[in-house]
Write a protein that holds these residues in place. Structure first.
Motif, PDB file in Angstrom:
ATOM      1  N   LYS A 183       0.810  -1.217   0.000  1.00 36.79           N
ATOM      2  CA  LYS A 183       0.000   0.000   0.000  1.00 36.79           C
ATOM      3  C   LYS A 183       0.843   1.267   0.000  1.00 36.79           C
ATOM      4  O   LYS A 183       0.523   2.243  -0.674  1.00 36.79           O
ATOM      5  CB  LYS A 183      -0.910   0.009   1.231  1.00 36.79           C
ATOM      6  CG  LYS A 183      -1.884  -1.145   1.302  1.00 36.79           C
ATOM      7  CD  LYS A 183      -2.686  -1.093   2.599  1.00 36.79           C
ATOM      8  CE  LYS A 183      -3.619  -2.294   2.713  1.00 36.79           C
ATOM      9  NZ  LYS A 183      -4.355  -2.286   4.007  1.00 36.79           N
ATOM     10  N   THR A 184       1.920   1.264   0.785  1.00 35.36           N
ATOM     11  CA  THR A 184       2.711   2.490   0.971  1.00 35.36           C
ATOM     12  C   THR A 184       3.842   2.631  -0.036  1.00 35.36           C
ATOM     13  O   THR A 184       4.320   3.732  -0.285  1.00 35.36           O
ATOM     14  CB  THR A 184       3.334   2.530   2.370  1.00 35.36           C
ATOM     15  OG1 THR A 184       4.280   1.448   2.507  1.00 35.36           O
ATOM     16  CG2 THR A 184       2.266   2.408   3.455  1.00 35.36           C
ATOM     17  N   GLY A 185       4.308   1.494  -0.582  1.00 29.32           N
ATOM     18  CA  GLY A 185       5.529   1.535  -1.363  1.00 29.32           C
ATOM     19  C   GLY A 185       6.709   1.865  -0.470  1.00 29.32           C
ATOM     20  O   GLY A 185       6.614   1.839   0.769  1.00 29.32           O
ATOM     21  N   ILE A 186       7.827   2.178  -1.074  1.00 29.44           N
ATOM     22  CA  ILE A 186       9.036   2.588  -0.357  1.00 29.44           C
ATOM     23  C   ILE A 186       9.503   3.925  -0.909  1.00 29.44           C
ATOM     24  O   ILE A 186       9.672   4.084  -2.123  1.00 29.44           O
ATOM     25  CB  ILE A 186      10.169   1.554  -0.510  1.00 29.44           C
ATOM     26  CG1 ILE A 186       9.815   0.242   0.197  1.00 29.44           C
ATOM     27  CG2 ILE A 186      11.495   2.101   0.013  1.00 29.44           C
ATOM     28  CD1 ILE A 186       9.830   0.313   1.701  1.00 29.44           C
ATOM     29  N   LEU A 187       9.698   4.882  -0.024  1.00 31.76           N
ATOM     30  CA  LEU A 187      10.278   6.173  -0.399  1.00 31.76           C
ATOM     31  C   LEU A 187      11.794   6.063  -0.328  1.00 31.76           C
ATOM     32  O   LEU A 187      12.342   5.703   0.712  1.00 31.76           O
ATOM     33  CB  LEU A 187       9.784   7.270   0.536  1.00 31.76           C
ATOM     34  CG  LEU A 187      10.434   8.655   0.352  1.00 31.76           C
ATOM     35  CD1 LEU A 187      10.101   9.222  -1.023  1.00 31.76           C
ATOM     36  CD2 LEU A 187       9.987   9.611   1.452  1.00 31.76           C
ATOM     37  N   LEU A 188      12.458   6.355  -1.437  1.00 30.65           N
ATOM     38  CA  LEU A 188      13.918   6.356  -1.503  1.00 30.65           C
ATOM     39  C   LEU A 188      14.380   7.795  -1.660  1.00 30.65           C
ATOM     40  O   LEU A 188      13.976   8.490  -2.598  1.00 30.65           O
ATOM     41  CB  LEU A 188      14.395   5.500  -2.668  1.00 30.65           C
ATOM     42  CG  LEU A 188      15.910   5.246  -2.845  1.00 30.65           C
ATOM     43  CD1 LEU A 188      16.132   4.034  -3.751  1.00 30.65           C
ATOM     44  CD2 LEU A 188      16.666   6.437  -3.406  1.00 30.65           C
ATOM     45  N   ASP A 189      15.238   8.242  -0.735  1.00 26.94           N
ATOM     46  CA  ASP A 189      15.822   9.579  -0.870  1.00 26.94           C
ATOM     47  C   ASP A 189      17.159   9.581  -0.131  1.00 26.94           C
ATOM     48  O   ASP A 189      17.762   8.533   0.062  1.00 26.94           O
ATOM     49  CB  ASP A 189      14.866  10.672  -0.366  1.00 26.94           C
ATOM     50  CG  ASP A 189      14.498  10.553   1.111  1.00 26.94           C
ATOM     51  OD1 ASP A 189      15.164   9.785   1.843  1.00 26.94           O
ATOM     52  OD2 ASP A 189      13.543  11.220   1.556  1.00 26.94           O
ATOM     53  N   GLY A 190      17.624  10.752   0.260  1.00 22.22           N
ATOM     54  CA  GLY A 190      18.891  10.856   0.968  1.00 22.22           C
ATOM     55  C   GLY A 190      19.931  11.626   0.174  1.00 22.22           C
ATOM     56  O   GLY A 190      19.724  11.980  -0.985  1.00 22.22           O
ATOM     57  N   VAL A 191      21.065  11.856   0.817  1.00 24.45           N
ATOM     58  CA  VAL A 191      22.155  12.623   0.209  1.00 24.45           C
ATOM     59  C   VAL A 191      22.700  11.914  -1.026  1.00 24.45           C
ATOM     60  O   VAL A 191      23.032  12.545  -2.026  1.00 24.45           O
ATOM     61  CB  VAL A 191      23.280  12.844   1.241  1.00 24.45           C
ATOM     62  CG1 VAL A 191      24.462  13.564   0.596  1.00 24.45           C
ATOM     63  CG2 VAL A 191      22.765  13.636   2.436  1.00 24.45           C
TER      64      VAL A 191
END
Length: 413
Positions: free
Chosen positions: A53-61
């Motif tokens: 349902k949420t998926g995965i958020l990928l971020d960061g430096v």
């Protein structure tokens, strides 16, 4: 047309619901591929909860020399604890699990392997040897390519608040080069070619490129976790355990082995640990990566080369001096019950010791790390670790027979 181009449009199965697995899966999905994310029960109840349902958020430096970056929220094609559903018809299989989970993952995977599949293991940690051994024992004769890498493609962490894991991975850095090898090495060209169709190492293939190791034992020596983590955690344990207590004013979770634990004396021990690894590799006749003495004396140790590279003179592009503060390092460990000891000692250090014994190389620094870690844990890792040359299927082998197996796949004891 590339021999491995058939992988281009095939699904990617990612096995492992931890930080590396979730990051690899999200990265590949954001690159436009069909991705299945798998974890094993009972862990999947937690690691995969609500991910569909949420998926995965990928971020960061996402620090790296060439500023490669890929961010966003990824929703997967399949999120499952059914390994058959995950790997059926997949072209590339990514194994992103701790070493202690490799055996149950492999036992679940082997019955569903299909001809033409390529298995990439991050981090190898001698897993290629274990997988081939289990395939022999389980009677699997599928024509698959199996290889492992010296490190994960990222320094990545799952966002965690008071014990609750959010569907969010923050990437601290991306590798621009990784050392990989196949078992047997006769598959190395196809294995490295297949990596072009694996988006989680796009920063590598579009950076300085993958580097072929000299057999999968080379990749075991190229894993920098034992040489960095173990001496720094054991010899810096007083700083770690006093952080937020005697060293007041700090959140205990803000401790970083890199930022707060390293010092010249510990770095010297790391270098001598590395020299023992080199001596074992030389005695066997396999390779190791090459690091200068000076590279160890930095607040990121030799890890910096993985994502920031070397200059034309072979020196680190970026150095984090030991006499200056830095916030570059990953956080942790917070206690001795951390994978920096509980995995890197009974797996990496123990196998180095066993190889030294089998091929006549003394390893006093490595042995001292195993002894001290055992004392802290009130056990002997020499006795309790399941990792041995017999466990990997290479005990009592002459150097000639071992090299024949590693290079050409001809197994005889």
């Amino acid at each position: 047309m590339s021999k491995m181009e058939y992988l281009k449009d095939m699904p990617i199965a990612v096995l492992g619901g931890g930080a590396v697995g979730k990051t690899c899966a999200a990265d590949a999905k954001l690159a436009g591929r069909e991705v299945r994310l798998y974890d094993m029960m009972p862990f999947a109840e937690t690691t995969l909860a609500n991910i569909d349902k949420t998926g995965i958020l990928l971020d960061g430096v996402q620090r790296n020399l060439y500023c490669f970056e890929r961010s966003g929220r990824a929703f997967f094609d399949i999120v499952t604890s059914d390994i058959e559903k995950a790997v059926k018809g997949a072209g590339l299989i990514v194994v992103a699990a701790p070493a202690m989970a490799h055996e149950p993952f492999f036992r679940a995977l082997i019955p569903y392997l299909e001809d033409g599949q390529v298995v990439h293991i991050f981090t190898d940690n001698f897993a290629t040897l274990l997988l081939r051994k289990l395939m022999r024992e389980m009677g699997c004769t599928k024509k698959v390519i199996i290889g492992g890498w010296s490190s994960a493609p990222y320094g990545t962490r799952i966002e965690n608040v008071n014990g609750f894991a959010f569907p969010h991975v923050g990437v601290k850095y991306r590798a621009i080069t990784l050392r990989g090898a196949s078992l047997p090495m006769s598959d190395i060209d196809d294995f490295l070619e297949s990596s072009k169709y694996l988006p989680c190492i796009d920063a590598v293939t579009q950076g300085n490129g993958p580097e072929a190791g000299n057999t999968v034992l080379d990749i075991g020596f190229a894993n920098i976790n034992p040489v960095i983590h173990v001496p720094a955690t054991i010899l810096g344990v007083s700083t770690m355990e006093n952080w937020g207590k005697i060293f007041g004013g700090y959140d205990k979770n803000s401790y970083s082995m890199y930022c707060h634990g390293l010092c010249p004396s510990i770095c010297e021990v790391q270098y001598q640990f590395y020299e023992e690894e080199k001596a074992i590799a030389k005695a066997i006749g396999v390779g190791t990566p090459s690091y200068s003495y000076e590279s160890f004396f930095s607040r990121r140790s030799v890890l910096t080369q993985e994502y920031m590279g070397l200059n034309k003179d072979g020196k680190d592009n970026v150095v984090f001096p030991l006499d200056q503060p830095s916030t570059e390092g990953n956080l942790g460990p917070n206690n001795i019950n951390h994978r920096y000891l509980t995995e890197d000692v009974p797996v990496g250090c123990k196998i180095y010791h066993d190889l030294g014994v089998q091929y006549g190389v003394a390893t006093p620094v490595i042995d001292s790390m195993i002894i001290l870690a055992g004392a802290m844990h009130k056990k002997s890792f020499f006795e309790t670790s399941k990792y041995s040359l017999a466990y990997l299927g290479i005990d009592n082998m002459s150097k000639e027979d071992l090299l024949e197996y590693l290079n050409n796949g001809n197994y005889r004891k």
